[in-house]
Design a protein around this motif. Structure first.
Motif, PDB file in Angstrom:
ATOM      1  N   HIS A  19       0.824  -1.215   0.000  1.00 12.12           N
ATOM      2  CA  HIS A  19       0.000   0.000   0.000  1.00 12.12           C
ATOM      3  C   HIS A  19       0.855   1.260   0.000  1.00 12.12           C
ATOM      4  O   HIS A  19       0.422   2.309  -0.475  1.00 12.12           O
ATOM      5  CB  HIS A  19      -0.986   0.003   1.180  1.00 12.12           C
ATOM      6  CG  HIS A  19      -2.180  -0.857   0.923  1.00 12.12           C
ATOM      7  ND1 HIS A  19      -2.244  -2.154   1.349  1.00 12.12           N
ATOM      8  CD2 HIS A  19      -3.319  -0.625   0.236  1.00 12.12           C
ATOM      9  CE1 HIS A  19      -3.394  -2.690   0.941  1.00 12.12           C
ATOM     10  NE2 HIS A  19      -4.067  -1.774   0.269  1.00 12.12           N
ATOM     11  N   GLU A  27       1.524   1.775  -3.520  1.00 10.57           N
ATOM     12  CA  GLU A  27       0.310   2.279  -4.174  1.00 10.57           C
ATOM     13  C   GLU A  27       0.178   3.795  -3.936  1.00 10.57           C
ATOM     14  O   GLU A  27      -0.153   4.550  -4.853  1.00 10.57           O
ATOM     15  CB  GLU A  27      -0.910   1.540  -3.632  1.00 10.57           C
ATOM     16  CG  GLU A  27      -2.183   1.900  -4.377  1.00 10.57           C
ATOM     17  CD  GLU A  27      -3.360   1.040  -3.940  1.00 10.57           C
ATOM     18  OE1 GLU A  27      -3.397   0.624  -2.766  1.00 10.57           O
ATOM     19  OE2 GLU A  27      -4.243   0.799  -4.787  1.00 10.57           O
ATOM     20  N   ASN A  28       0.458   4.208  -2.706  1.00  7.19           N
ATOM     21  CA  ASN A  28       0.420   5.639  -2.391  1.00  7.19           C
ATOM     22  C   ASN A  28       1.392   6.425  -3.255  1.00  7.19           C
ATOM     23  O   ASN A  28       1.086   7.534  -3.698  1.00  7.19           O
ATOM     24  CB  ASN A  28       0.787   5.858  -0.921  1.00  7.19           C
ATOM     25  CG  ASN A  28      -0.445   5.931  -0.062  1.00  7.19           C
ATOM     26  OD1 ASN A  28      -1.135   6.930  -0.080  1.00  7.19           O
ATOM     27  ND2 ASN A  28      -0.740   4.856   0.653  1.00  7.19           N
ATOM     28  N   ILE A  44       2.468   5.568  -6.233  1.00  5.23           N
ATOM     29  CA  ILE A  44       1.977   5.576  -7.620  1.00  5.23           C
ATOM     30  C   ILE A  44       0.891   6.642  -7.780  1.00  5.23           C
ATOM     31  O   ILE A  44       0.847   7.374  -8.767  1.00  5.23           O
ATOM     32  CB  ILE A  44       1.405   4.184  -8.019  1.00  5.23           C
ATOM     33  CG1 ILE A  44       2.511   3.124  -8.001  1.00  5.23           C
ATOM     34  CG2 ILE A  44       0.751   4.241  -9.398  1.00  5.23           C
ATOM     35  CD1 ILE A  44       2.005   1.693  -8.132  1.00  5.23           C
ATOM     36  N   LEU A  45       0.020   6.725  -6.766  1.00  8.88           N
ATOM     37  CA  LEU A  45      -1.104   7.667  -6.859  1.00  8.88           C
ATOM     38  C   LEU A  45      -0.684   9.121  -6.620  1.00  8.88           C
ATOM     39  O   LEU A  45      -1.402  10.042  -6.995  1.00  8.88           O
ATOM     40  CB  LEU A  45      -2.197   7.272  -5.844  1.00  8.88           C
ATOM     41  CG  LEU A  45      -2.888   5.942  -6.152  1.00  8.88           C
ATOM     42  CD1 LEU A  45      -3.806   5.536  -5.010  1.00  8.88           C
ATOM     43  CD2 LEU A  45      -3.665   6.009  -7.453  1.00  8.88           C
ATOM     44  N   ASP A  46       0.488   9.309  -6.019  1.00 15.11           N
ATOM     45  CA  ASP A  46       0.981  10.662  -5.747  1.00 15.11           C
ATOM     46  C   ASP A  46       1.580  11.221  -7.043  1.00 15.11           C
ATOM     47  O   ASP A  46       2.696  10.905  -7.413  1.00 15.11           O
ATOM     48  CB  ASP A  46       2.044  10.575  -4.637  1.00 15.11           C
ATOM     49  CG  ASP A  46       2.606  11.938  -4.282  1.00 15.11           C
ATOM     50  OD1 ASP A  46       2.346  12.906  -5.018  1.00 15.11           O
ATOM     51  OD2 ASP A  46       3.301  12.030  -3.263  1.00 15.11           O
ATOM     52  N   LYS A  47       0.809  12.043  -7.721  1.00 17.52           N
ATOM     53  CA  LYS A  47       1.224  12.480  -9.066  1.00 17.52           C
ATOM     54  C   LYS A  47       2.418  13.434  -9.036  1.00 17.52           C
ATOM     55  O   LYS A  47       3.056  13.679 -10.059  1.00 17.52           O
ATOM     56  CB  LYS A  47       0.043  13.118  -9.815  1.00 17.52           C
ATOM     57  CG  LYS A  47      -1.015  12.085 -10.227  1.00 17.52           C
ATOM     58  CD  LYS A  47      -0.403  10.990 -11.120  1.00 17.52           C
ATOM     59  CE  LYS A  47      -1.310   9.766 -11.242  1.00 17.52           C
ATOM     60  NZ  LYS A  47      -0.612   8.507 -11.484  1.00 17.52           N
ATOM     61  N   ASN A  90       5.625  10.926  -9.895  1.00 20.18           N
ATOM     62  CA  ASN A  90       5.788  10.421 -11.255  1.00 20.18           C
ATOM     63  C   ASN A  90       6.778   9.256 -11.377  1.00 20.18           C
ATOM     64  O   ASN A  90       7.843   9.373 -11.993  1.00 20.18           O
ATOM     65  CB  ASN A  90       6.204  11.581 -12.184  1.00 20.18           C
ATOM     66  CG  ASN A  90       6.119  11.164 -13.632  1.00 20.18           C
ATOM     67  OD1 ASN A  90       5.376  10.231 -13.979  1.00 20.18           O
ATOM     68  ND2 ASN A  90       6.885  11.818 -14.491  1.00 20.18           N
ATOM     69  N   THR A 149      -2.961  -3.188 -11.986  1.00 16.36           N
ATOM     70  CA  THR A 149      -3.942  -2.136 -11.692  1.00 16.36           C
ATOM     71  C   THR A 149      -3.492  -0.785 -12.246  1.00 16.36           C
ATOM     72  O   THR A 149      -4.292  -0.039 -12.796  1.00 16.36           O
ATOM     73  CB  THR A 149      -4.145  -2.016 -10.156  1.00 16.36           C
ATOM     74  OG1 THR A 149      -4.419  -3.309  -9.664  1.00 16.36           O
ATOM     75  CG2 THR A 149      -5.298  -1.085  -9.816  1.00 16.36           C
ATOM     76  N   TYR A 150      -2.220  -0.489 -12.078  1.00 22.34           N
ATOM     77  CA  TYR A 150      -1.758   0.863 -12.435  1.00 22.34           C
ATOM     78  C   TYR A 150      -0.874   0.890 -13.686  1.00 22.34           C
ATOM     79  O   TYR A 150      -0.314   1.930 -14.020  1.00 22.34           O
ATOM     80  CB  TYR A 150      -1.027   1.486 -11.243  1.00 22.34           C
ATOM     81  CG  TYR A 150      -1.950   1.653 -10.049  1.00 22.34           C
ATOM     82  CD1 TYR A 150      -2.923   2.641 -10.046  1.00 22.34           C
ATOM     83  CD2 TYR A 150      -1.871   0.804  -8.958  1.00 22.34           C
ATOM     84  CE1 TYR A 150      -3.793   2.797  -8.974  1.00 22.34           C
ATOM     85  CE2 TYR A 150      -2.737   0.943  -7.874  1.00 22.34           C
ATOM     86  CZ  TYR A 150      -3.691   1.942  -7.898  1.00 22.34           C
ATOM     87  OH  TYR A 150      -4.551   2.078  -6.837  1.00 22.34           O
TER      88      TYR A 150
END
Ligand code: SF4
Lengths: 377, 72
Positions: free
Chosen positions: A190, A193-194, A196-199, A202, A227-228
């Motif tokens: 996770h 995942e955080n 990856i989601l933190d744009k 990058n 997923t990503y």
């Protein structure tokens, strides 16, 4: 030891590196229709590793300096010492001040700065702080000091958690009532995942932590990759392992596909270690966790099962979360997310050095700032 | 502190083994490893054996790495 040393082979590593550098000149192989395709493939390629031992190995072998400029290696929050929150050190320091308490800790934790002092400072002032190589040593300590409370500083990722669970099991078996732990256990999927989601970060690809994968298996990383749509490799720690990991990721970028490849099959089985996983599940359940300079992230930590709460030193000693003080210029959080290089921190090499660390990334041999200092200065 | 290092199993006891790391020998907990035999290589972290190092897989991986290098 033959096949173990083979992964250090400098000649093979050099040849693979040359091949990596030539990859860009090869026409992309788009024939393979079975692999999932990357929709967006950027020019510069940010590869993040999320294991302190990978960080150490990359810097030690100078791999970061050998790659073409469009490949950017980033070190993520993979060193358990570096991600330890200042408030955690403050709580450990508060415990060390109590009568009849012996703090047992991995040596790396000693010099992590708290709000006012480190555990090493406290030891110099006479507090009883004992370094251990393994949490299992706490069992003998608890028997040797029956009138004292042994508090182990339980930090680490999935690789360390099984031996902490084993220690708890042993304490139950031996009916020890003078052993507890201050927990800050973290889990990797996770946290990735955080990232990856933190744009703002990058990240285009990951070198996954090989020894975490030895415990949790390949599936959590495959799920993240699917997923990503992020290319990933699970890699070992020798130079050949790392160069082949980077080669594989660049090849994936070049041919525009993603997936998670396991290049560390000699250690990582698809299912991981079922025995270790069941041991972890017996003692712990998922929880949020606080990461130095990043904040509290849901599902990135473990907490004791309620039936074992008597081992929780924070409860046993009625500790409340202190308001930690951090140097205003400390950039550990940005360094740990790959947003900044150590050299961009105002304190780097000026106020913050290995002999006088201000942030945790300058303490451990696996810390990004420590490695940057050691191999770039 | 997350370093895990390979060592060779010299002696096996109940739930533990004496492991040779080259420069030092240490007794480690091996409860999590199944079918442990003398001369096996295991990966050790913080006093416990994480897993056996699979020799066949190691040799296969080396072959793949060598093939990558040959195919210039
Ligand atoms: S130089 Fe020191 S304060 Fe700055 S990010 Fe690195 S460890 Fe943190």
């Amino acid at each position: 030891m033959a096949y173990i040393n083979d992964f250090k082979d400098p000649i093979l590593a050099q040849r693979l590196l040359i091949k990596t550098l030539k990859l860009e000149n090869r026409p992309p192989n788009t024939q393979n229709t079975t692999t999932p395709k990357l929709e967006n493939c950027p020019q510069t390629f940010n590869i993040m590793e999320v294991c302190g031992t990978h960080t150490m190995s990359i810097y030690k072998h100078g791999i970061d300096k050998l790659l073409p400029s469009y490949i950017n290696l980033l070190s993520g929050p993979g060193c358990p010492v570096c991600v330890t929150d200042t408030a955690y050190i403050d709580m450990a320091a508060e415990l060390a001040l109590q009568d009849n308490v012996i703090i047992a800790t991995f040596g790396d934790m000693l010099r992590v700065p708290g709000s006012t002092c480190s555990l090493s400072d406290m030891r110099a002032q006479g507090m009883h702080i004992q370094t251990v190589y393994s949490p299992l040593e706490c069992i003998a300590l608890a028997k040797d000091y029956p009138d004292h409370e042994i508090v182990f500083l339980a930090v680490g990722f999935e690789t360390t958690t099984p031996v902490i669970a084993l220690t708890l099991k042993s304490a139950i078996k031996e009916s020890l009532h003078n052993l507890s732990m201050l927990f800050s256990l973290k889990t990797m999927p996770h946290a990735m995942e955080n990232l990856i989601l933190d744009k703002s970060v990058n990240i285009n690809a990951f070198i996954c932590p090989g020894h975490v994968a030895a415990i949790i298996g390949t599936r959590p990383f495959e799920v993240l990759s699917e997923t990503y749509q992020v290319p990933m490799v699970i890699a070992g720690f020798e130079r050949l392992d790392l160069i082949s990991a980077i080669y594989t990721l660049i090849q994936m970028k070049h041919d525009k596909y993603y997936g998670c490849q396991n290049l560390y099959k000699r250690v990582v089985k698809p299912e991981g270690s079922l025995k270790a996983l069941s041991l972890i599940a017996e003692a712990f359940e998922p929880a949020s966790s606080s990461w130095r300079g990043i904040g509290t992230l849901p599902q990135t930590g473990l907490t004791l099962k309620p039936s074992l709460s008597h081992f929780n030193a924070a409860l046993k000693f009625n500790l409340t979360l202190p308001h930690a003080k951090v140097h205003p210029d400390c950039m550990c959080g940005d360094v740990l997310r790959g947003l900044k290089k150590p050299i961009e921190c105002l304190l780097y090499q000026k106020l913050c050095t290995p002999s006088h660390p201000i942030g945790a990334c300058m303490v451990s041999s696996e810390g990004t700032c420590m490695n940057y200092y050691k191999y770039n200065s | 502190m997350c370093i895990a290092i390979p060592g060779k199993v010299l002696e096996i006891y109940q739930g533990e083994a004496l492991v040779d790391f080259g420069k030092v020998q240490k007794q480690v907990n091996t409860i999590l490893i199944e079918d442990l035999e003398i001369n096996d290589y295991i990966l050790v972290h913080a006093g416990y054996g994480v897993t056996k190092i699979d020799e066949i897989e190691a040799l296969n991986t080396l072959e793949v790495f060598k093939m990558l290098c040959d195919d210039f």
